[in-house]
Design an enzyme around this catalytic site. Structure first.
Site, mmCIF file in Angstrom:
data_model
loop_
_atom_site.group_PDB
_atom_site.id
_atom_site.type_symbol
_atom_site.label_atom_id
_atom_site.label_comp_id
_atom_site.label_asym_id
_atom_site.label_seq_id
_atom_site.Cartn_x
_atom_site.Cartn_y
_atom_site.Cartn_z
ATOM 1 N N SER A 28 0.655 -1.463 -0.219
ATOM 2 C CA SER A 28 0.191 0.190 0.322
ATOM 3 C C SER A 28 0.667 1.307 0.108
ATOM 4 O O SER A 28 1.848 1.415 0.931
ATOM 5 C CB SER A 28 -0.714 -0.143 1.443
ATOM 6 N N LYS A 79 -13.609 -4.702 2.160
ATOM 7 C CA LYS A 79 -14.516 -3.518 2.019
ATOM 8 C C LYS A 79 -15.867 -3.599 2.814
ATOM 9 O O LYS A 79 -16.713 -3.075 2.542
ATOM 10 C CB LYS A 79 -14.618 -3.168 0.737
ATOM 11 N N GLY A 141 -14.556 -7.360 -14.991
ATOM 12 C CA GLY A 141 -14.812 -6.982 -12.874
ATOM 13 C C GLY A 141 -15.549 -6.752 -11.708
ATOM 14 O O GLY A 141 -16.689 -6.114 -12.721
ATOM 15 N N ALA A 142 -15.678 -7.689 -11.233
ATOM 16 C CA ALA A 142 -17.445 -7.656 -10.760
ATOM 17 C C ALA A 142 -17.367 -7.428 -8.966
ATOM 18 O O ALA A 142 -18.364 -7.847 -8.409
ATOM 19 C CB ALA A 142 -18.413 -8.482 -10.935
ATOM 20 N N GLY A 144 -15.137 -5.515 -5.681
ATOM 21 C CA GLY A 144 -15.075 -4.779 -4.853
ATOM 22 C C GLY A 144 -15.212 -3.798 -5.159
ATOM 23 O O GLY A 144 -16.019 -2.268 -5.196
ATOM 24 N N ALA A 145 -13.507 -3.259 -6.170
ATOM 25 C CA ALA A 145 -13.740 -2.075 -7.017
ATOM 26 C C ALA A 145 -14.277 -1.647 -7.927
ATOM 27 O O ALA A 145 -15.599 -0.410 -7.896
ATOM 28 C CB ALA A 145 -12.207 -1.498 -7.556
HETATM 29 P P1 NDP Z 1 -11.865 -7.735 -5.663
HETATM 30 O O1 NDP Z 1 -11.133 -9.075 -5.109
HETATM 31 O O2 NDP Z 1 -12.447 -7.288 -5.638
HETATM 32 O O3 NDP Z 1 -12.329 -8.287 -6.933
HETATM 33 C C1 NDP Z 1 -11.219 -8.778 -7.801
HETATM 34 C C2 NDP Z 1 -11.665 -9.047 -9.053
HETATM 35 O O4 NDP Z 1 -11.272 -9.311 -10.543
HETATM 36 C C3 NDP Z 1 -13.067 -9.949 -9.107
HETATM 37 O O5 NDP Z 1 -14.213 -9.735 -10.675
HETATM 38 C C4 NDP Z 1 -12.202 -11.682 -10.162
HETATM 39 O O6 NDP Z 1 -13.108 -12.609 -10.842
HETATM 40 C C5 NDP Z 1 -11.372 -10.869 -11.698
HETATM 41 N N1 NDP Z 1 -10.409 -11.735 -11.320
HETATM 42 C C6 NDP Z 1 -9.073 -12.084 -10.553
HETATM 43 N N2 NDP Z 1 -8.325 -12.577 -11.578
HETATM 44 C C7 NDP Z 1 -9.059 -13.321 -12.638
HETATM 45 C C8 NDP Z 1 -8.788 -13.315 -13.531
HETATM 46 N N3 NDP Z 1 -7.319 -14.515 -13.486
HETATM 47 N N4 NDP Z 1 -8.834 -13.231 -14.560
HETATM 48 C C9 NDP Z 1 -10.182 -12.633 -14.747
HETATM 49 N N5 NDP Z 1 -10.840 -12.261 -13.572
HETATM 50 C C10 NDP Z 1 -10.021 -11.984 -12.625
HETATM 51 O O7 NDP Z 1 -10.545 -7.297 -5.993
HETATM 52 P P2 NDP Z 1 -11.207 -5.090 -6.551
HETATM 53 O O8 NDP Z 1 -12.528 -5.026 -6.599
HETATM 54 O O9 NDP Z 1 -10.903 -4.516 -4.847
HETATM 55 O O10 NDP Z 1 -9.695 -4.448 -6.689
HETATM 56 C C11 NDP Z 1 -10.272 -4.585 -8.758
HETATM 57 C C12 NDP Z 1 -8.432 -4.651 -8.926
HETATM 58 O O11 NDP Z 1 -8.918 -3.097 -8.862
HETATM 59 C C13 NDP Z 1 -7.624 -4.331 -8.128
HETATM 60 O O12 NDP Z 1 -6.209 -4.753 -9.279
HETATM 61 C C14 NDP Z 1 -7.359 -3.280 -7.357
HETATM 62 O O13 NDP Z 1 -5.548 -3.337 -7.030
HETATM 63 C C15 NDP Z 1 -7.514 -2.278 -8.101
HETATM 64 N N6 NDP Z 1 -8.003 -1.543 -7.999
HETATM 65 C C16 NDP Z 1 -7.762 -0.257 -7.082
HETATM 66 C C17 NDP Z 1 -8.068 0.985 -7.213
HETATM 67 C C18 NDP Z 1 -7.110 2.914 -7.361
HETATM 68 O O14 NDP Z 1 -7.218 3.689 -6.539
HETATM 69 N N7 NDP Z 1 -6.614 2.400 -8.501
HETATM 70 C C19 NDP Z 1 -9.240 0.764 -6.321
HETATM 71 C C20 NDP Z 1 -9.536 -0.351 -5.784
HETATM 72 C C21 NDP Z 1 -8.583 -1.360 -6.562
HETATM 73 P P3 NDP Z 1 -14.200 -13.596 -9.809
HETATM 74 O O15 NDP Z 1 -15.251 -12.646 -9.155
HETATM 75 O O16 NDP Z 1 -14.363 -14.342 -11.566
HETATM 76 O O17 NDP Z 1 -13.188 -13.720 -8.997
#
Ligand code: NDP
Length: 295
Positions: A28, A79, A141-142, A144-145
């Site tokens: 972080s 979150k 993606g679905a 937390g973000a």
């Molecule tokens: P989560 O763990 O809540 O969700 C992860 C998501 O990524 C899910 O939709 C998951 O799919 C998908 N995923 C993971 N691996 C793969 C893969 N190999 N192929 C396809 N889909 C995949 O994480 P967050 O939503 O919190 O964060 C997502 C990204 O956004 C992270 O990289 C994080 O660092 C970034 N982020 C950046 C922020 C910023 O301020 N710039 C703020 C918040 C997040 P499934 O549901 O199928 O598991």
């Protein structure tokens, strides 16, 4: 002593304490971002990062608040736990069911906020001058973000917002949740991410936002190049993890941005919620980008 200094002193003369919690948390950049914000007001703050074990969020938050903690940032995977923990929350946190910022009041209550969406919009619309109104947006993606940014994205009236996810049910749940809040006719739909791996299924969109963490867990780019050719791309990842941003440039995206600006913008909103001072974000983005080039 300046007014700023007075504001940073908590009960009993101790400095107000802030923390970011997650698991993992070592990566972080939040402590340095918030210190840089405080420095703009000739101040410094006590801001730590703490790795909390899964299942321990509420116990840690109670302990932090009892110890005089005033503000908390919350990241993966807490979150949702933070949303369940707080006594009340703002409209974006309520819509998302996810909290990334907590204020602990002196009356022992806690308030939750979600600043991810405003952070994304400030970066895309203000820093990068992308007017999202009327555009067709695909978000992959679905997690937390994505949950945090849907309500703010809908508020700027895109023509279409498609959520594509590897686990289709998570995207469908988000769509169902927002349709039950706002009505069936909102322009929000769900798609199986696997369909975007095939060129013939590339949807006609203007903007593609990567909100997956595929790059963090060694995954492949999950969509075909035809999905991004001619579009504006935005990768919520930043630094070495911004694989999608760099790939999109190679596939002919018109523009492609990483998520560093979003990170700093969402932090600025948190800082304002806690301290009622709005920091400048541009110098902090520039400083972190410069430091990352040496990572
Ligand atoms: P989560 O763990 O809540 O969700 C992860 C998501 O990524 C899910 O939709 C998951 O799919 C998908 N995923 C993971 N691996 C793969 C893969 N190999 N192929 C396809 N889909 C995949 O994480 P967050 O939503 O919190 O964060 C997502 C990204 O956004 C992270 O990289 C994080 O660092 C970034 N982020 C950046 C922020 C910023 O301020 N710039 C703020 C918040 C997040 P499934 O549901 O199928 O598991």
């Amino acid at each position: 002593m300046s007014r700023n200094k007075i504001e940073s002193i908590g009960k009993g003369g101790r400095r107000a304490q802030y923390v970011v919690v997650g698991h993992p948390i070592a990566h972080s950049r939040s402590p340095e971002i918030h210190q840089a914000f405080a420095a703009q007001f000739d101040d410094s703050i006590d801001y730590k990062k703490v790795d909390v074990a899964p299942g321990e969020f509420a116990a840690y938050a109670d302990e932090f608040a009892r110890g005089g903690g005033r503000g908390m940032n919350v990241t993966v995977p807490f979150k949702g736990d933070a949303y369940n923990y707080v006594d009340r929350c703002d409209v974006h946190a309520a819509a998302a069911g996810a909290v990334n910022t907590i204020v602990f009041g002196e009356d022992g209550t806690s308030a939750g906020y979600n600043t991810d969406g405003v952070g994304l919009l400030n970066d895309m619309q203000q820093r990068h001058s992308i007017n999202l109104a009327g555009l067709r947006i695909l978000i992959i993606g679905a997690g937390g973000a994505t949950a945090g940014v849907i309500n703010p994205l809908l508020n700027v009236h895109p023509a279409e917002l498609i959520i594509a996810n590897r686990t289709l049910s998570r995207a469908e749940n988000l769509v169902e949740h927002h349709k039950s809040r706002l009505g069936e006719d909102i322009p929000l739909s769900a798609l199986d991410l696997a369909e975007l791996g095939a060129a013939k299924r590339a949807p006609r969109v203007d903007v593609v936002i990567n909100a997956t963490s595929f790059a963090l867990n060694g995954g492949e780019i999950p969509i075909a190049k035809e999905c991004v050719t001619g579009t504006i791309c935005y990768d919520m990842s930043y630094g070495p993890a911004a694989l999608f941003q760099r790939w999109a440039v190679e596939q002919g995206a018109v523009k492609s941005f990483d998520g560093l600006g979003m990170l700093v913008e969402q932090a600025a909103q948190s800082f304002y919620i806690w301290r009622k001072q709005m920091p400048q974000t541009e110098p902090v983005v520039a400083a972190i980008r410069a430091s990352m080039s040496g990572d």
